[in-house]
Design a protein around this motif. Structure first.
Motif, PDB file in Angstrom:
ATOM      1  N   VAL A 190       0.840  -1.203   0.000  1.00  0.00           N
ATOM      2  CA  VAL A 190       0.000   0.000   0.000  1.00  0.00           C
ATOM      3  C   VAL A 190       0.870   1.246   0.000  1.00  0.00           C
ATOM      4  CG1 VAL A 190      -1.746   1.301   1.283  1.00  0.00           C
ATOM      5  CG2 VAL A 190      -1.856  -1.207   1.196  1.00  0.00           C
ATOM      6  N   LEU A 191       1.896   1.244   0.838  1.00  0.00           N
ATOM      7  CA  LEU A 191       2.782   2.411   0.916  1.00  0.00           C
ATOM      8  C   LEU A 191       3.491   2.653  -0.407  1.00  0.00           C
ATOM      9  CD1 LEU A 191       4.443   2.077   4.455  1.00  0.00           C
ATOM     10  CD2 LEU A 191       2.182   2.924   3.827  1.00  0.00           C
ATOM     11  N   ALA A 192       3.864   1.579  -1.097  1.00  0.00           N
ATOM     12  CA  ALA A 192       4.535   1.737  -2.393  1.00  0.00           C
ATOM     13  C   ALA A 192       3.625   2.466  -3.377  1.00  0.00           C
ATOM     14  CB  ALA A 192       4.940   0.378  -2.941  1.00  0.00           C
ATOM     15  N   ILE A 193       2.343   2.111  -3.396  1.00  0.00           N
ATOM     16  CA  ILE A 193       1.394   2.795  -4.275  1.00  0.00           C
ATOM     17  C   ILE A 193       1.238   4.255  -3.858  1.00  0.00           C
ATOM     18  CG2 ILE A 193      -1.047   2.871  -4.961  1.00  0.00           C
ATOM     19  CD1 ILE A 193      -1.029  -0.208  -4.760  1.00  0.00           C
ATOM     20  N   MET A 194       1.294   4.513  -2.552  1.00  0.00           N
ATOM     21  CA  MET A 194       1.175   5.882  -2.036  1.00  0.00           C
ATOM     22  C   MET A 194       2.439   6.710  -2.252  1.00  0.00           C
ATOM     23  SD  MET A 194      -0.698   5.064   1.608  1.00  0.00           S
ATOM     24  CE  MET A 194      -0.455   6.742   2.215  1.00  0.00           C
ATOM     25  N   GLY A 195       3.524   6.073  -2.707  1.00  0.00           N
ATOM     26  CA  GLY A 195       4.784   6.785  -2.883  1.00  0.00           C
ATOM     27  C   GLY A 195       5.541   6.990  -1.586  1.00  0.00           C
ATOM     28  N   VAL A 196       5.370   6.057  -0.648  1.00  0.00           N
ATOM     29  CA  VAL A 196       6.029   6.145   0.661  1.00  0.00           C
ATOM     30  C   VAL A 196       6.918   4.916   0.830  1.00  0.00           C
ATOM     31  CG1 VAL A 196       5.669   6.149   3.171  1.00  0.00           C
ATOM     32  CG2 VAL A 196       4.153   7.480   1.678  1.00  0.00           C
ATOM     33  N   GLN A 197       8.111   5.113   1.372  1.00  0.00           N
ATOM     34  CA  GLN A 197       8.993   4.007   1.702  1.00  0.00           C
ATOM     35  C   GLN A 197       9.318   4.051   3.193  1.00  0.00           C
ATOM     36  OE1 GLN A 197      12.569   4.512  -0.574  1.00  0.00           O
ATOM     37  NE2 GLN A 197      13.267   6.289   0.585  1.00  0.00           N
ATOM     38  N   VAL A 198       9.767   2.927   3.730  1.00  0.00           N
ATOM     39  CA  VAL A 198      10.175   2.856   5.135  1.00  0.00           C
ATOM     40  C   VAL A 198      11.673   2.607   5.176  1.00  0.00           C
ATOM     41  CG1 VAL A 198       9.901   1.645   7.328  1.00  0.00           C
ATOM     42  CG2 VAL A 198       7.915   1.962   5.819  1.00  0.00           C
ATOM     43  N   ARG A 199      12.370   3.517   5.830  1.00  0.00           N
ATOM     44  CA  ARG A 199      13.832   3.395   5.959  1.00  0.00           C
ATOM     45  C   ARG A 199      14.197   3.573   7.420  1.00  0.00           C
ATOM     46  NH1 ARG A 199      17.342   7.106   2.121  1.00  0.00           N
ATOM     47  NH2 ARG A 199      16.343   5.710   0.609  1.00  0.00           N
ATOM     48  N   ASP A 200      14.914   2.596   7.959  1.00  0.00           N
ATOM     49  CA  ASP A 200      15.321   2.614   9.370  1.00  0.00           C
ATOM     50  C   ASP A 200      14.122   2.829  10.291  1.00  0.00           C
ATOM     51  OD1 ASP A 200      18.005   2.305   8.616  1.00  0.00           O
ATOM     52  OD2 ASP A 200      18.247   4.479   8.367  1.00  0.00           O
ATOM     53  N   GLY A 201      13.003   2.191   9.936  1.00  0.00           N
ATOM     54  CA  GLY A 201      11.811   2.250  10.778  1.00  0.00           C
ATOM     55  C   GLY A 201      11.017   3.527  10.669  1.00  0.00           C
ATOM     56  N   LYS A 202      11.379   4.391   9.717  1.00  0.00           N
ATOM     57  CA  LYS A 202      10.701   5.682   9.584  1.00  0.00           C
ATOM     58  C   LYS A 202      10.142   5.834   8.178  1.00  0.00           C
ATOM     59  CE  LYS A 202      11.516  10.672  10.066  1.00  0.00           C
ATOM     60  NZ  LYS A 202      12.532  11.714  10.335  1.00  0.00           N
ATOM     61  N   CYS A 203       8.909   6.363   8.064  1.00  0.00           N
ATOM     62  CA  CYS A 203       8.281   6.601   6.764  1.00  0.00           C
ATOM     63  C   CYS A 203       8.885   7.821   6.094  1.00  0.00           C
ATOM     64  CB  CYS A 203       6.769   6.800   6.927  1.00  0.00           C
ATOM     65  SG  CYS A 203       5.891   5.319   7.437  1.00  0.00           S
ATOM     66  N   GLU A 204       9.167   7.687   4.791  1.00  0.00           N
ATOM     67  CA  GLU A 204       9.704   8.794   4.006  1.00  0.00           C
ATOM     68  C   GLU A 204       8.977   8.854   2.668  1.00  0.00           C
ATOM     69  OE1 GLU A 204      13.799   7.927   3.414  1.00  0.00           O
ATOM     70  OE2 GLU A 204      14.380   8.319   5.507  1.00  0.00           O
ATOM     71  N   ILE A 205       8.867  10.057   2.119  1.00  0.00           N
ATOM     72  CA  ILE A 205       8.304  10.215   0.769  1.00  0.00           C
ATOM     73  C   ILE A 205       9.315   9.703  -0.246  1.00  0.00           C
ATOM     74  CG2 ILE A 205       7.483  11.849  -0.971  1.00  0.00           C
ATOM     75  CD1 ILE A 205       5.539  11.502   1.332  1.00  0.00           C
ATOM     76  N   ALA A 206       8.899   8.742  -1.069  1.00  0.00           N
ATOM     77  CA  ALA A 206       9.779   8.208  -2.103  1.00  0.00           C
ATOM     78  C   ALA A 206       9.469   8.805  -3.464  1.00  0.00           C
ATOM     79  CB  ALA A 206       9.646   6.685  -2.177  1.00  0.00           C
ATOM     80  N   SER A 207       8.194   9.100  -3.710  1.00  0.00           N
ATOM     81  CA  SER A 207       7.776   9.654  -4.999  1.00  0.00           C
ATOM     82  C   SER A 207       6.383  10.241  -4.837  1.00  0.00           C
ATOM     83  CB  SER A 207       7.770   8.565  -6.081  1.00  0.00           C
ATOM     84  OG  SER A 207       6.843   7.549  -5.751  1.00  0.00           O
ATOM     85  N   GLU A 208       5.951  10.951  -5.850  1.00  0.00           N
ATOM     86  CA  GLU A 208       4.596  11.482  -5.857  1.00  0.00           C
ATOM     87  C   GLU A 208       3.699  10.528  -6.658  1.00  0.00           C
ATOM     88  OE1 GLU A 208       3.402  14.087  -4.149  1.00  0.00           O
ATOM     89  OE2 GLU A 208       5.426  14.178  -3.297  1.00  0.00           O
ATOM     90  N   PRO A 209       2.612  10.045  -6.053  1.00  0.00           N
ATOM     91  CA  PRO A 209       1.692   9.212  -6.838  1.00  0.00           C
ATOM     92  C   PRO A 209       1.168  10.006  -8.017  1.00  0.00           C
ATOM     93  CG  PRO A 209       1.113   9.199  -4.489  1.00  0.00           C
ATOM     94  CD  PRO A 209       2.104  10.278  -4.691  1.00  0.00           C
ATOM     95  N   ASP A 210       1.342   9.490  -9.215  1.00  0.00           N
ATOM     96  CA  ASP A 210       0.989  10.250 -10.413  1.00  0.00           C
ATOM     97  C   ASP A 210       0.525   9.297 -11.505  1.00  0.00           C
ATOM     98  OD1 ASP A 210       0.662  12.151 -12.372  1.00  0.00           O
ATOM     99  OD2 ASP A 210       2.802  12.278 -12.842  1.00  0.00           O
ATOM    100  N   MET A 211      -0.733   9.434 -11.878  1.00  0.00           N
ATOM    101  CA  MET A 211      -1.262   8.651 -12.987  1.00  0.00           C
ATOM    102  C   MET A 211      -1.890   9.582 -14.015  1.00  0.00           C
ATOM    103  SD  MET A 211      -2.671   5.215 -11.113  1.00  0.00           S
ATOM    104  CE  MET A 211      -2.540   4.205 -12.576  1.00  0.00           C
TER     105      MET A 211
END
Length: 211
Positions: A190-211
């Motif tokens: 779900v987070l991948a679709i939202m453009g969110v990744q988890v690094r070292d236990g913390k959520c970070e923005i990975a990309s902007e969801p864009d279709m």
């Protein structure tokens, strides 16, 4: 189909990619009494149309012979968002993240065996990616015997709500809520679709969801 612009899938290619990434579509035809009949089907988008294979007899084929106008829909439920994410007690605040594509078009029963073979090979390529089958050709009895339905789109619209309308801090807050409710492993797709990744236990923005 009226769409809120911020939820509209603007790219036709992304709609096509979404369609071919989903396992099941639903085709709606009109029965003899004027009611819609909705049937789940395996399908593939190929060369500007949706193709499905079918038993040679059945109500949907009778419907399409009377009236070529059909609907075709594919959706992906991404995540349910419980009301307490947004308000402590107001149940009306519950929401859902999702992606969908809706097509209005004409259903054609494919008669040309070359086209049938191409469609059937495209279906096999989609559903049996590991191979281990003989490519179909127009001379094979199996191609002659099966019915192939082609839906030619006259209108194709896509809609998605995957957090693209939220600010980055709010999206991260929702991502953490999803992890807390679903568990990390269940939440990751779900987070991948939202453009969110988890690094070292913390959520970070990975990309902007864009279709």
């Amino acid at each position: 189909m009226q769409l809120v612009k911020k939820f509209e899938i603007k790219s036709k290619q992304k709609m096509i990619d979404f369609l071919n990434g989903q396992p099941v579509g639903r085709v709606a035809s009109i029965d003899k009494n004027g009611y819609p009949q909705v049937i789940p089907m395996n399908f593939v988008w190929e060369n500007g149309a949706v193709y499905m294979h079918s038993h040679p007899f059945g109500e949907k084929l009778e419907n399409m012979a009377r009236n070529q106008k059909v609907g075709f829909e594919v959706d992906q439920h991404v995540c349910f968002l419980p009301s307490y994410y947004f308000h402590p007690t107001d149940a009306s605040q519950a929401d859902t993240l999702y992606i969908s594509v809706v097509i209005k078009g004409r259903a054609i029963i494919v008669q040309d065996n070359e086209e049938k073979a191409r469609a059937l090979n495209a279906l096999m390529e989609k559903y049996q990616k590991e191979g281990r089958y003989e490519q179909l050709n127009a001379q094979m009895p199996a191609v002659h015997e099966v019915t192939v339905i082609k839906v030619v789109p006259e209108d194709m619209r896509g809609k998605y709500k995957v957090g693209q309308h939220w600010s980055a801090p709010y999206r991260l807050k929702m991502a953490q809520n999803i992890i807390d409710r679903e568990g990390l492993q269940n939440a990751l797709p779900v987070l991948a679709i939202m453009g969110v990744q988890v690094r070292d236990g913390k959520c970070e923005i990975a990309s902007e969801p864009d279709m």
